[in-house]
Design a protein around this motif. Structure first.
Motif, mmCIF file in Angstrom:
data_model
loop_
_atom_site.group_PDB
_atom_site.id
_atom_site.type_symbol
_atom_site.label_atom_id
_atom_site.label_comp_id
_atom_site.label_asym_id
_atom_site.label_seq_id
_atom_site.Cartn_x
_atom_site.Cartn_y
_atom_site.Cartn_z
ATOM 1 N N VAL A 24 -26.323 -54.442 -107.836
ATOM 2 C CA VAL A 24 -26.527 -53.217 -108.594
ATOM 3 C C VAL A 24 -25.399 -52.282 -108.291
ATOM 4 O O VAL A 24 -24.727 -51.573 -108.925
ATOM 5 C CB VAL A 24 -27.858 -52.668 -107.820
ATOM 6 C CG1 VAL A 24 -27.628 -51.248 -108.230
ATOM 7 C CG2 VAL A 24 -28.930 -53.450 -108.244
ATOM 8 N N ALA A 28 -23.254 -50.741 -110.879
ATOM 9 C CA ALA A 28 -22.928 -49.322 -110.992
ATOM 10 C C ALA A 28 -21.568 -48.941 -110.952
ATOM 11 O O ALA A 28 -21.012 -48.159 -111.772
ATOM 12 C CB ALA A 28 -23.818 -48.646 -109.792
ATOM 13 N N SER A 168 -30.369 -59.980 -110.193
ATOM 14 C CA SER A 168 -29.511 -58.816 -109.959
ATOM 15 C C SER A 168 -28.215 -58.964 -110.624
ATOM 16 O O SER A 168 -27.272 -58.031 -110.684
ATOM 17 C CB SER A 168 -29.180 -58.867 -108.386
ATOM 18 O OG SER A 168 -28.396 -59.996 -107.942
ATOM 19 N N HIS A 277 -25.497 -39.904 -113.929
ATOM 20 C CA HIS A 277 -24.811 -41.538 -113.839
ATOM 21 C C HIS A 277 -24.214 -41.487 -112.378
ATOM 22 O O HIS A 277 -24.324 -42.691 -111.667
ATOM 23 C CB HIS A 277 -23.878 -41.830 -114.970
ATOM 24 C CG HIS A 277 -24.364 -42.055 -116.383
ATOM 25 N ND1 HIS A 277 -23.656 -42.234 -117.429
ATOM 26 C CD2 HIS A 277 -25.717 -42.079 -116.672
ATOM 27 C CE1 HIS A 277 -24.432 -42.150 -118.256
ATOM 28 N NE2 HIS A 277 -25.651 -42.214 -117.939
ATOM 29 N N ALA A 280 -27.177 -41.448 -109.823
ATOM 30 C CA ALA A 280 -27.681 -42.589 -109.970
ATOM 31 C C ALA A 280 -27.218 -43.704 -109.252
ATOM 32 O O ALA A 280 -27.870 -44.586 -108.640
ATOM 33 C CB ALA A 280 -27.923 -42.940 -111.373
ATOM 34 N N ARG A 284 -29.570 -46.121 -106.971
ATOM 35 C CA ARG A 284 -29.772 -47.679 -107.385
ATOM 36 C C ARG A 284 -29.282 -48.545 -106.404
ATOM 37 O O ARG A 284 -30.387 -49.535 -106.097
ATOM 38 C CB ARG A 284 -28.909 -47.861 -108.701
ATOM 39 C CG ARG A 284 -29.310 -46.881 -109.956
ATOM 40 C CD ARG A 284 -28.367 -47.032 -110.967
ATOM 41 N NE ARG A 284 -28.398 -48.811 -111.383
ATOM 42 C CZ ARG A 284 -27.498 -49.205 -111.980
ATOM 43 N NH1 ARG A 284 -26.636 -48.612 -112.552
ATOM 44 N NH2 ARG A 284 -27.478 -50.442 -112.339
ATOM 45 N N VAL A 288 -33.737 -48.236 -105.309
ATOM 46 C CA VAL A 288 -34.076 -49.068 -106.232
ATOM 47 C C VAL A 288 -33.946 -50.455 -105.650
ATOM 48 O O VAL A 288 -34.990 -51.368 -105.858
ATOM 49 C CB VAL A 288 -33.280 -49.061 -107.714
ATOM 50 C CG1 VAL A 288 -33.579 -50.241 -108.727
ATOM 51 C CG2 VAL A 288 -33.465 -47.704 -108.559
ATOM 52 N N HIS A 375 -38.968 -44.061 -105.547
ATOM 53 C CA HIS A 375 -38.996 -45.514 -106.089
ATOM 54 C C HIS A 375 -40.075 -46.539 -105.066
ATOM 55 O O HIS A 375 -40.616 -47.235 -105.462
ATOM 56 C CB HIS A 375 -37.424 -45.944 -106.192
ATOM 57 C CG HIS A 375 -36.874 -45.416 -107.247
ATOM 58 N ND1 HIS A 375 -36.828 -45.875 -108.691
ATOM 59 C CD2 HIS A 375 -35.912 -44.742 -107.455
ATOM 60 C CE1 HIS A 375 -36.144 -45.151 -109.510
ATOM 61 N NE2 HIS A 375 -35.584 -44.681 -108.568
#
Length: 544
Positions: A24, A28, A168, A277, A280, A284, A288, A375
């Protein structure tokens, strides 16, 4: 070798989370590269406002029906079904794929027809030309939810069997598709901004293709079955309804923000999305990643009626997430200017846009802990096949966010104490219009309320969450993070004396030095304070 990679299986939640976090993180970083290319090519102006606005409708479908609905309901029911009868479990997969595909195609067709009217609703401040381009891009990108919908069901299969490696990699390929479009399609004469829509489709197709073969290796085989009377499918639909409504709230939040921002200074939509973004990224790779890794374990615990194992896993995951997200929050806040200038400070992205994005990121940083833990809490409710409580939490959060968005925009439009404090704290002096920071402010307050709501009702639902351990760990984490923040602040000012920071290399070295020093200080203080999370991470990786 390829077969071994495709069939790679993770054994623990922590290692699975680390694997997901790594991929991730790569995804990202590619997303940040994508944003840098977008900022450098188009700047924070009307073109990018169109692009982000065009995303709203496909994102609405994807967020509500897929990530918000089918994915949340599918995995727990699939886990329960497969434990009882493998044949029925695999039938459920095919039945769900075929049914979802038909629903998404029909819905996509309807949205294609009504796209001009929806665009006018979500971007009332756009010119006629902007609306036409937004409508065209929206129609092209409506293929994306169909591909991602089917792909997400394969993701659920791979998660159940702990095949997190291939799962992933899918978002990495998705971002590569968009980057490909920015570099190769956008420059083509006559294509321009429309090329980004084609990039979304390419990325979505890659997201699907990479997960198909590993799913077959888990035991899946395709069959053209549609049985709307299958009780497991009906159970998924029943669980989906509250979650769809709940997830719609977060999408409505973004639509309302887009609508309001379209009436502000040109580039406001782009500035908000860029800051969103950036915030995040840590959510993430931490929140996440752990939520996805823990979800199968949570679901299996429920299927086996093992409450003690669920509580043990839940408590460990919460403490590990806090151990990572709290220092990350402080680091993002301290380095917010460096982060924005490194990622977006190029080409057509101007100084005013940079300052507003820095301020927005600083506000987001304060709420990172809540965004990440939400989450985990939501997945905990899903594992109990309870989608109603997250629905109520989402509705409360959405209502509060909409009210606060309008309120903060109104307050920041005048000369008052609140605006003066915002200007002073976020260093926005000499800027005449700072209303765009109303949106991260609203999301900060509504996010914290969302977190508190879920935590309260989860504790009420299952009893004690062993909060004493969480509080003890939190005390150590906060102290270590505070000392780390001081170290980061001192480091960036020391580097400032020795390097010219108006170049990418200078800013990169300053940020890298601060990051390395911060990590070392945090680990050292955590070790001195005998943090159980630090020992837990070391043990997980040593055993693996």
């Amino acid at each position: 070798m390829i077969k071994k990679i495709l069939n790679a299986q993770s054994k623990t939640i922590t290692f699975s989370a680390a694997l997901i976090a790594f991929s991730v993180g790569v995804s990202a970083l590619l997303g940040l590269l994508r944003d840098r290319l977008l900022a450098g090519t188009f700047g924070a102006g009307p073109d990018l406002d169109v692009y982000f606005a065009a995303f709203r409708i496909p994102d609405l479908v994807y967020g509500i029906l897929i990530t918000g609905g089918i994915v949340a309901a599918f995995l727990p029911v699939f886990a329960e079904s497969l434990e009882k009868d493998k044949k029925e479990g695999w039938k459920l997969v095919n039945n769900t794929i075929n049914t979802l595909f038909i629903v998404l195609v029909l819905l996509g067709f309807v949205l294609l027809i009504f796209a001009p009217y929806i665009v006018k609703l979500i971007a009332p401040g756009f010119t006629v030309d902007q609306r036409e381009i937004t409508t065209l891009m929206t129609r092209i990108m409506m293929i994306s939810p169909i591909l991602l919908g089917v792909s997400s069901l394969f993701s659920g299969v791979l998660q159940y069997f702990n095949r997190f490696l291939i799962y992933s990699l899918a978002p990495i390929l998705y971002n590569l598709g968009i980057i490909f479009a920015i570099i190769f399609l956008v420059p083509i004469e006559g294509v321009g901004i429309i090329g980004l829509a084609y990039g979304v489709i390419i990325g979505s197709l890659l997201h699907l293709v990479i997960q198909i073969v590993p799913s077959f290796m888990c035991g899946y085989s395709y069959k053209p079955v549609i049985d709307i009377r299958q009780k497991e499918l009906l159970k998924i639909f029943k669980l989906m309804v509250p979650r769809i409504i709940g997830q719609a709230s977060s999408q409505i939040n973004l639509i309302v923000i887009t609508a309001i921002a379209s009436t502000l200074t040109a580039g406001s939509i782009a500035i908000f999305n860029f800051a969103d973004h950036l915030q995040a990224f840590p959510v993430r790779i931490i929140g996440v990643a752990f939520a996805v890794a823990a979800f199968p374990a949570f679901s299996k615990s429920f299927a086996l009626k093992n409450k003690e194992k669920f509580l043990r896993n839940f408590n460990t995951v919460i403490r590990q997430v806090l151990f990572l997200i709290i220092p990350m929050s402080i680091l993002v806040f301290v380095l917010r200017a460096q982060i924005v200038r490194l990622v977006l400070g190029t080409g057509e992205f101007g100084w005013i846009e940079t300052r507003l994005t820095v301020a927005s990121l600083g506000i987001f940083a304060v709420g990172l802990f809540a965004y990440a833990i939400i989450h985990i809490l939501v997945r905990a409710f899903f594992s109990f096949q309870d989608t109603k409580t997250p629905l109520y939490a989402s509705l409360v959060s959405m209502s509060l966010n909409i009210i606060l968005s309008f309120l903060f925009v109104w307050i920041l439009d005048g000369n008052n104490l609140f605006r003066s404090l915002a200007v002073a704290l976020l260093k926005l002096d000499a800027l005449s219009d700072i209303r765009v920071i109303a949106f991260p402010l609203a999301l900060l307050f509504s996010g914290v309320v969302h977190f508190i709501f879920l935590l309260y009702f989860l504790r009420k639902k299952i009893g004690s969450l062993d909060g004493g351990k969480i509080l003890d760990s939190s005390f150590i984490i906060i102290i270590a993070s505070f000392i780390m923040g001081i170290a980061a602040f001192i480091t960036i000012h020391i580097v400032d004396y020795f390097f010219y920071l108006e170049t990418f290399k200078g800013r990169f070295f300053q940020s890298f030095a601060a990051f390395v020093v911060s990590v070392l200080v945090y680990i050292l203080v955590s070790k001195l304070m005998k943090s159980p999370e630090l020992s837990g991470f070391r043990q997980s990786f040593t055993e693996k």
